[in-house]
Write a protein that holds these residues in place. Sequence first.
Motif, PDB file in Angstrom:
ATOM      1  N   PRO A  55       0.829  -1.212   0.000  1.00 41.69           N
ATOM      2  CA  PRO A  55       0.000   0.000   0.000  1.00 41.69           C
ATOM      3  C   PRO A  55       0.864   1.263   0.000  1.00 41.69           C
ATOM      4  CG  PRO A  55      -0.683  -1.534   1.734  1.00 41.69           C
ATOM      5  CD  PRO A  55       0.608  -2.040   1.196  1.00 41.69           C
ATOM      6  N   LEU A  56       0.322   2.322  -0.560  1.00 42.30           N
ATOM      7  CA  LEU A  56       0.929   3.632  -0.386  1.00 42.30           C
ATOM      8  C   LEU A  56       0.669   4.062   1.059  1.00 42.30           C
ATOM      9  CD1 LEU A  56      -0.272   5.366  -3.674  1.00 42.30           C
ATOM     10  CD2 LEU A  56       1.925   4.240  -3.248  1.00 42.30           C
ATOM     11  N   LEU A  57       1.694   4.564   1.727  1.00 43.42           N
ATOM     12  CA  LEU A  57       1.581   4.900   3.144  1.00 43.42           C
ATOM     13  C   LEU A  57       1.396   6.393   3.343  1.00 43.42           C
ATOM     14  CD1 LEU A  57       4.351   2.731   4.841  1.00 43.42           C
ATOM     15  CD2 LEU A  57       1.939   2.193   4.527  1.00 43.42           C
ATOM     16  N   VAL A  58       0.455   6.738   4.223  1.00 39.39           N
ATOM     17  CA  VAL A  58       0.270   8.111   4.681  1.00 39.39           C
ATOM     18  C   VAL A  58       0.272   8.067   6.203  1.00 39.39           C
ATOM     19  CG1 VAL A  58      -1.199  10.151   4.719  1.00 39.39           C
ATOM     20  CG2 VAL A  58      -1.107   8.714   2.659  1.00 39.39           C
ATOM     21  N   PHE A  59       1.194   8.798   6.825  1.00 37.91           N
ATOM     22  CA  PHE A  59       1.272   8.816   8.280  1.00 37.91           C
ATOM     23  C   PHE A  59       0.464   9.982   8.834  1.00 37.91           C
ATOM     24  CE2 PHE A  59       5.062   6.344   7.196  1.00 37.91           C
ATOM     25  CZ  PHE A  59       4.894   5.272   8.055  1.00 37.91           C
ATOM     26  N   VAL A  60      -0.321   9.694   9.853  1.00 37.03           N
ATOM     27  CA  VAL A  60      -1.108  10.708  10.555  1.00 37.03           C
ATOM     28  C   VAL A  60      -0.349  11.023  11.835  1.00 37.03           C
ATOM     29  CG1 VAL A  60      -3.348  11.296  11.522  1.00 37.03           C
ATOM     30  CG2 VAL A  60      -3.208   9.698   9.601  1.00 37.03           C
ATOM     31  N   THR A  61       0.078  12.271  11.998  1.00 38.35           N
ATOM     32  CA  THR A  61       1.034  12.575  13.053  1.00 38.35           C
ATOM     33  C   THR A  61       0.789  13.941  13.684  1.00 38.35           C
ATOM     34  OG1 THR A  61       3.397  12.905  13.487  1.00 38.35           O
ATOM     35  CG2 THR A  61       2.627  13.477  11.301  1.00 38.35           C
ATOM     36  N   ALA A  62       1.248  14.060  14.914  1.00 37.17           N
ATOM     37  CA  ALA A  62       1.263  15.354  15.604  1.00 37.17           C
ATOM     38  C   ALA A  62       2.696  15.785  15.847  1.00 37.17           C
ATOM     39  CB  ALA A  62       0.516  15.248  16.933  1.00 37.17           C
ATOM     40  N   TYR A  63       3.630  15.209  15.101  1.00 41.40           N
ATOM     41  CA  TYR A  63       5.045  15.492  15.296  1.00 41.40           C
ATOM     42  C   TYR A  63       5.421  16.910  14.884  1.00 41.40           C
ATOM     43  CZ  TYR A  63       6.942  10.940  16.683  1.00 41.40           C
ATOM     44  OH  TYR A  63       7.279   9.817  17.368  1.00 41.40           O
ATOM     45  N   ASP A  64       6.613  17.321  15.308  1.00 41.13           N
ATOM     46  CA  ASP A  64       7.096  18.665  15.010  1.00 41.13           C
ATOM     47  C   ASP A  64       7.773  18.708  13.640  1.00 41.13           C
ATOM     48  OD1 ASP A  64       9.526  17.410  15.338  1.00 41.13           O
ATOM     49  OD2 ASP A  64       9.963  18.329  17.269  1.00 41.13           O
ATOM     50  N   GLU A  65       8.357  19.856  13.318  1.00 40.95           N
ATOM     51  CA  GLU A  65       8.948  20.061  12.000  1.00 40.95           C
ATOM     52  C   GLU A  65      10.121  19.132  11.731  1.00 40.95           C
ATOM     53  OE1 GLU A  65       7.889  21.891   9.479  1.00 40.95           O
ATOM     54  OE2 GLU A  65       6.133  22.306  10.709  1.00 40.95           O
ATOM     55  N   TYR A  66      10.857  18.758  12.778  1.00 42.18           N
ATOM     56  CA  TYR A  66      11.981  17.845  12.611  1.00 42.18           C
ATOM     57  C   TYR A  66      11.513  16.534  11.980  1.00 42.18           C
ATOM     58  CZ  TYR A  66      15.708  14.571  13.882  1.00 42.18           C
ATOM     59  OH  TYR A  66      16.674  13.602  13.850  1.00 42.18           O
ATOM     60  N   ALA A  67      10.445  15.974  12.544  1.00 42.08           N
ATOM     61  CA  ALA A  67       9.949  14.700  12.042  1.00 42.08           C
ATOM     62  C   ALA A  67       9.306  14.858  10.672  1.00 42.08           C
ATOM     63  CB  ALA A  67       8.949  14.105  13.034  1.00 42.08           C
ATOM     64  N   LEU A  68       8.604  15.967  10.462  1.00 44.56           N
ATOM     65  CA  LEU A  68       7.966  16.174   9.164  1.00 44.56           C
ATOM     66  C   LEU A  68       9.008  16.265   8.054  1.00 44.56           C
ATOM     67  CD1 LEU A  68       5.126  18.699  10.065  1.00 44.56           C
ATOM     68  CD2 LEU A  68       5.122  16.196  10.115  1.00 44.56           C
TER      69      LEU A  68
END
Length: 277
Positions: free
Chosen positions: A83-96
């Motif tokens: 599958p194509l992956l899409v992560f749902v996250t509340a991470y900060d700019e570093y992780a993005l």
Amino acid sequence: MHATALIAEDEPLLSANLQAELLRLWPELRIVASVGDGASALRQGLALQPDVLFLDIRMPGMSGLEAAQALAEDWPDAGRPLPLLVFVTAYDEYALHAFERAALDYVLKPVQPERLAKTCERLQAALQARAQSQPQGGDLALAPMIDQLRTLFGAGIAGASGAPGAAPAAPLRMIQASAGNTITMVPVSEVLYFEAADKYVRVITAVQEHLIRTSLRELLLQLDPQQFWQIHRGTVVRAEMIASASRDDAGKLTLSLRGHTDRLSVSRLYADQFKGM
């Protein structure tokens, strides 16, 4: 275009909102399942083989990144592409930034319709390109996802359980393994490999086996990555104890250890560590 998707999100309201927005933005998309933990995402992902998988990063037990890793390792050699992956996250700019480097899409919590619309456009374009390309079988179909996950893990957020890139000041030197009323002190330098076992980790030395109550994910943060190599999502081996790496006709790698009869399997995700010089 018609496609299927699986949503893994442990917050019911966020999951419902994501489903509603997806159906509004992409009416042809069929949500085949919605689950609330990483283990269920892995199980349903392998069973249903959706075109797209929306993964919450932080879920009970297995994280979204760990579920993606397990999916890449357990995906059948023949059949549909990952599958194509899409992560749902509340991470900060570093992780993005890490997600962007890995060419993996993400949406932030709470989900913004404008950002999700762009994600849907990217997914549709990727699925269309996949449909028009020549079908790939075996590891060729897995290669792009494996490369993306390697890039993401290299960014230092693979644990997804604390601050990105968190690491101890010094590597672990001694393990305290308890059994009944006895605590055995096991020098890390004597460990051949670690293996996940439910809520425990097996500690294998040349002469004995111990059980410690921790997760392999937590233990990895305390080990020297130059000395201990992860070769599977459930196995970490001391590098200097690897005697040889053998590849069978199907391309699967197996390690032989020095002075020990156990043989350890290497998953696709970590196979690139073993290359001839």
